[in-house]
Design an enzyme around this catalytic site. Structure first.
Site: not given
Length: 426
Positions: A259, A274, A349, A352, A390
């Site tokens: 990403r 991130r 987070e 999802s 993460r």
């Protein structure tokens, strides 16, 4: 992609859908353009029918009549080609605009402009009360020899890292636990997926044409690096017609994801939160076009991820995303946020869970034939099982000890070559 026929019949639903998702899409312009396209297509088909009828007359005409008829058909041919070109141009314009129309959020999804309006549904697990000053994951990584951020930046620039030693083992242990759980306990079919794909795969799964700036593009080969294994798992049956009796299909994969993190300049530039490259165990379900079945699978898939966090003994909370935070493709989305003591909000987070109805299937032309012989578009769902590195933030920060060591959660120890405690390096 939304159903254009439904948009014609229920335009207010899509106007409201655009408004709730805080997007700038002109539904009325699409309706007008679609009307022009249908008119152009009818004109083309009418002219072509006239041309065909005139062509048949030539064979039956006398020698004297033929030159005039041939000239007439020649003129018709020019008109037909022009009408066909206009119809194709308008069709391409309709398709391009249609790809930007978001799927309306379900009515029971709360309104809101963005993540600040998301709702905490519940919290799970006991938040640890430290009797010493806890360290953040960056400090723990340095002291325990788990990562080398400087070397990562040297080789690949910002948001890059090396995982080393027990850090690399921990990373792989989490992914292996997730895969074993999904395959061995929940009956998902494991798959490996391409991480370098054609544009049609990203358009089909709804990641393009919106947010193109977030995707890595290998321009020389016109291929794209995927940001999730969802692309490969959902696109596996693109342009196929499945059998109803074979549904649901349940797939899982461990894949590397990429990403660009465009638009996050200055946010979380240090550490593992991130990053540009990570590995993820993903779960995808392809099921019948039935809302109740989709909703059931949504809860099941969320439960699998919660189960993993329970095994890692990490407190977490369930977040109901508001309409403005769903993105273009989801009708509903539930996030899981793991407790991360070092973060400003104490939460980060990690999962999802998305419910999409037939939005992706229409773009992928992914259908199934019912037992009654009817052909329908499938429903699709996806959710993270675990994403690393993460998740390592939560593991390290929640399981650190006063002497600087970290207890390895019991569920990971079989994958750690017997390591139960990660101790500071000399």
């Amino acid at each position: 992609m939304i159903d254009l026929k439904d948009l014609r019949q229920n335009p207010d639903r899509y106007r409201r859908g655009v408004e709730r998702k805080q997007m700038d899409v002109d539904v009325d312009a699409l309706i007008a353009l679609d009307a022009d396209r249908r008119e152009a297509q009818q004109k083309f088909e009418s002219l072509r029918a006239e041309q065909n009828a005139a062509s048949k007359k030539i064979g039956k005409a006398s020698k004297e009549e033929r030159p005039a008829l041939i000239a007439e058909v020649g003129k018709m041919k020019e008109d037909v080609h022009a009408a066909e070109a206009e119809a194709k141009k308008l069709d391409a314009e309709v398709t391009a605009l249609l790809l930007t129309v978001p799927q309306p959020a379900d009515d029971d999804v709360p309104d809101g402009a963005g993540e600040d309006d998301n709702v905490v549904v519940r919290e799970e697990g006991e938040i640890r009360q430290f009797d010493f000053e806890p360290k953040d994951h960056i400090t723990l990584c340095h002291e325990l020899g788990l990562a080398d951020f400087e070397a990562g930046v040297k080789l690949a620039g910002s948001r890059s890292y090396f995982l080393k030693g027990a850090g690399a083992l921990l990373h792989n242990a989490v992914l292996r636990l997730a895969l074993d759980m999904m395959v061995g306990e929940h009956g998902f079919t494991p798959a490996t997926v391409p991480v370098l794909v054609r544009e049609e795969a990203l358009v089909g799964t709804g990641f393009l044409p919106m947010h193109r700036e977030a995707v890595y593009h290998a321009a020389e080969d016109d291929l794209f690096l995927v940001g999730t294994g969802e692309v490969g798992l959902t696109g596996l049956h693109m342009n196929e017609v499945l059998r109803e009796e074979d549904l649901p299909l349940k797939y899982t994969t461990v894949s590397t994801c990429f990403r660009r993190e465009a638009g996050t300049y200055g946010k979380d530039t240090a550490g593992l939160y991130r990053v540009h490259q990570f590995d993820k165990c993903e779960q995808v379900v392809i099921c019948r076009a039935d809302e109740d079945e989709s909703r059931r699978w949504h809860q099941h898939m969320l439960g699998f991820s919660e189960e993993l966090l329970h095994r890692l003994n990490i407190p977490y909370r369930v977040i109901q995303c508001c309409a403005g935070d769903l993105g273009p493709k989801n009708v509903d989305m539930l996030d899981l946020e793991a407790y991360m003591p070092s973060r400003p909000t104490k939460w980060g987070e990690t999962h999802s869970a998305s419910r999409l109805y037939d939005y992706q299937s229409r773009r992928l032309n992914l259908r199934y034939k019912t037992k009654d012989g009817e052909t329908k578009f499938c429903h699709t769902l996806n959710n993270t099982v675990v994403a690393s590195p993460r998740i390592l933030i939560a593991i390290l920060e929640n399981h650190q000890q006063s002497d600087g060591s970290v207890d390895v959660p019991a569920a990971l120890r079989p994958y750690m070559n017997g390591v139960e405690v990660i101790r500071p390096t000399s």
